[in-house]
Design an enzyme around this catalytic site. Structure first.
Site, PDB file in Angstrom:
ATOM      1  N   HIS A  29      56.523  -2.235  81.008  1.00 43.75           N
ATOM      2  CA  HIS A  29      57.755  -3.759  80.975  1.00 43.75           C
ATOM      3  C   HIS A  29      58.426  -4.086  81.882  1.00 43.75           C
ATOM      4  O   HIS A  29      58.289  -5.418  82.492  1.00 43.75           O
ATOM      5  CB  HIS A  29      58.381  -4.041  79.062  1.00 43.75           C
ATOM      6  CG  HIS A  29      57.508  -3.216  78.211  1.00 43.75           C
ATOM      7  ND1 HIS A  29      57.551  -2.084  77.522  1.00 43.75           N
ATOM      8  CD2 HIS A  29      56.263  -4.250  77.553  1.00 43.75           C
ATOM      9  CE1 HIS A  29      56.013  -2.725  76.300  1.00 43.75           C
ATOM     10  NE2 HIS A  29      55.243  -2.967  76.444  1.00 43.75           N
ATOM     11  N   LYS A  53      51.973  -4.556  61.759  1.00 40.24           N
ATOM     12  CA  LYS A  53      51.507  -3.421  62.853  1.00 40.24           C
ATOM     13  C   LYS A  53      52.433  -1.995  62.631  1.00 40.24           C
ATOM     14  O   LYS A  53      52.181  -0.548  63.208  1.00 40.24           O
ATOM     15  CB  LYS A  53      51.979  -3.700  64.493  1.00 40.24           C
ATOM     16  CG  LYS A  53      51.190  -4.937  65.387  1.00 40.24           C
ATOM     17  CD  LYS A  53      51.291  -4.636  66.374  1.00 40.24           C
ATOM     18  CE  LYS A  53      49.508  -5.372  66.309  1.00 40.24           C
ATOM     19  NZ  LYS A  53      49.816  -5.343  68.266  1.00 40.24           N
ATOM     20  N   ARG A 102      47.695  -3.179  82.966  1.00 40.30           N
ATOM     21  CA  ARG A 102      47.132  -1.771  83.850  1.00 40.30           C
ATOM     22  C   ARG A 102      46.194  -0.798  84.028  1.00 40.30           C
ATOM     23  O   ARG A 102      45.774  -0.969  85.572  1.00 40.30           O
ATOM     24  CB  ARG A 102      47.707  -0.498  82.388  1.00 40.30           C
ATOM     25  CG  ARG A 102      49.242  -0.541  82.059  1.00 40.30           C
ATOM     26  CD  ARG A 102      49.674   0.021  80.724  1.00 40.30           C
ATOM     27  NE  ARG A 102      48.766  -1.038  79.448  1.00 40.30           N
ATOM     28  CZ  ARG A 102      48.775  -0.486  78.358  1.00 40.30           C
ATOM     29  NH1 ARG A 102      50.033   0.182  78.042  1.00 40.30           N
ATOM     30  NH2 ARG A 102      48.087  -1.133  77.879  1.00 40.30           N
ATOM     31  N   SER A 140      53.648   2.405  75.081  1.00 49.69           N
ATOM     32  CA  SER A 140      54.639   2.038  73.772  1.00 49.69           C
ATOM     33  C   SER A 140      53.988   3.450  73.101  1.00 49.69           C
ATOM     34  O   SER A 140      54.292   4.085  72.274  1.00 49.69           O
ATOM     35  CB  SER A 140      54.778   1.076  73.143  1.00 49.69           C
ATOM     36  OG  SER A 140      55.469   0.017  73.830  1.00 49.69           O
TER      37      SER A 140
HETATM   38  O1  PNS Z   1      52.398  -5.529  72.661  1.00 45.16           O
HETATM   39  P1  PNS Z   1      51.228  -5.498  71.878  1.00 45.16           P
HETATM   40  O2  PNS Z   1      51.165  -5.249  71.147  1.00 45.16           O
HETATM   41  O3  PNS Z   1      49.459  -5.608  72.639  1.00 45.16           O
HETATM   42  O4  PNS Z   1      51.761  -7.522  71.759  1.00 45.16           O
HETATM   43  C1  PNS Z   1      50.945  -8.424  71.270  1.00 45.16           C
HETATM   44  C2  PNS Z   1      51.141  -9.953  71.064  1.00 45.16           C
HETATM   45  C3  PNS Z   1      52.500  -9.486  70.054  1.00 45.16           C
HETATM   46  C4  PNS Z   1      51.612 -10.685  72.073  1.00 45.16           C
HETATM   47  C5  PNS Z   1      50.342 -10.359  69.720  1.00 45.16           C
HETATM   48  O5  PNS Z   1      50.108  -9.726  68.855  1.00 45.16           O
HETATM   49  C6  PNS Z   1      50.923 -11.633  69.308  1.00 45.16           C
HETATM   50  O6  PNS Z   1      51.071 -12.914  69.903  1.00 45.16           O
HETATM   51  N1  PNS Z   1      50.993 -12.001  68.209  1.00 45.16           N
HETATM   52  C7  PNS Z   1      51.172 -13.244  67.627  1.00 45.16           C
HETATM   53  C8  PNS Z   1      50.493 -13.690  66.965  1.00 45.16           C
HETATM   54  C9  PNS Z   1      48.661 -14.308  67.326  1.00 45.16           C
HETATM   55  O7  PNS Z   1      49.810 -15.621  67.137  1.00 45.16           O
HETATM   56  N2  PNS Z   1      48.037 -14.011  67.008  1.00 45.16           N
HETATM   57  C10 PNS Z   1      46.886 -14.644  67.680  1.00 45.16           C
HETATM   58  C11 PNS Z   1      47.153 -13.676  68.961  1.00 45.16           C
HETATM   59  S1  PNS Z   1      44.959 -13.859  69.111  1.00 45.16           S
END
Ligand code: PNS
Length: 183
Positions: A29, A53, A102, A140
């Site tokens: 990150h 989560k 990645r 992570s």
């Molecule tokens: O690090 P991650 O877990 O891959 O991040 C994912 C994240 C937090 C960016 C994604 O789950 C997110 O944007 N969550 C907020 C809810 C949302 O907007 N969902 C619709 C997007 S498909």
């Protein structure tokens, strides 16, 4: 939350939102954030406060780690958000969501997420940056798994995160077992 978003953003120049769970933040990150500052004037690390989560670290712990790591970087803002990412981004007036890629295995998930976000807000774009070769195997999830089983994650996450992981998993703080390509 970032206060006075319109005013803040007007003075901030080009802003990117870097969203994620950051459970915990890794050098993968950090690499993306540092490189993105060559393109953007400010980067907002937006840590998702998502109960579904079941993160290892609470939102407060994740915020504290990221804030500590970037305490000397005035162009990096650390914040949290609940609910839809597009709603959060709209409040900041940023136009770009930044995500790291990645490997091709990340692509499908990222493609769906970027497409969904774009359909929710057509003014938003997602910009992908390739993770540096030193970190493309770092996630992570694997960091937590290795740390939980007593493996060394030094060099893959900041020392602060190494310590927090050891505290979480009740491991001795002196333990050092580096993982690398030759192991
Ligand atoms: O690090 P991650 O877990 O891959 O991040 C994912 C994240 C937090 C960016 C994604 O789950 C997110 O944007 N969550 C907020 C809810 C949302 O907007 N969902 C619709 C997007 S498909």
């Amino acid at each position: 939350m970032v206060e006075n978003k319109k005013g803040v953003n007007k003075d901030m120049g080009k802003v990117a939102i870097y969203p994620g769970s950051f459970d915990p933040i890794t050098y993968g990150h950090i690499d993306i954030i540092e490189r993105s500052l060559e393109i953007f004037d400010k980067v907002i690390i937006a840590i998702a406060d998502n109960m579904e989560k079941q993160p290892l670290f609470s939102i407060e712990e994740r915020l504290q780690m990221a804030k500590n790591i970037f305490k000397d970087s005035p162009n990096v803002i650390v914040d949290s958000f609940k609910g839809l990412l597009v709603d959060y981004v709209a409040k900041t007036n940023a136009k770009v969501i930044l995500r790291g890629l990645r490997a091709t295995s990340d692509f499908e998930y990222e493609f769906h997420m970027a497409s969904m976000n774009r359909s929710l807000n057509t003014h938003l774009d997602t910009l992908f940056m390739m993770t540096s070769k030193d970190y493309f195997f770092v996630s992570s999830r694997t960091i937590k798994e290795v740390a939980k089983l007593g493996g060394g994650v030094e060099g893959l996450v900041p020392d602060l995160v190494v310590r927090r992981l050891k505290e979480k998993f009740k491991l001795p703080v002196t333990k050092k077992k580096q993982i690398g390509w030759d192991d």
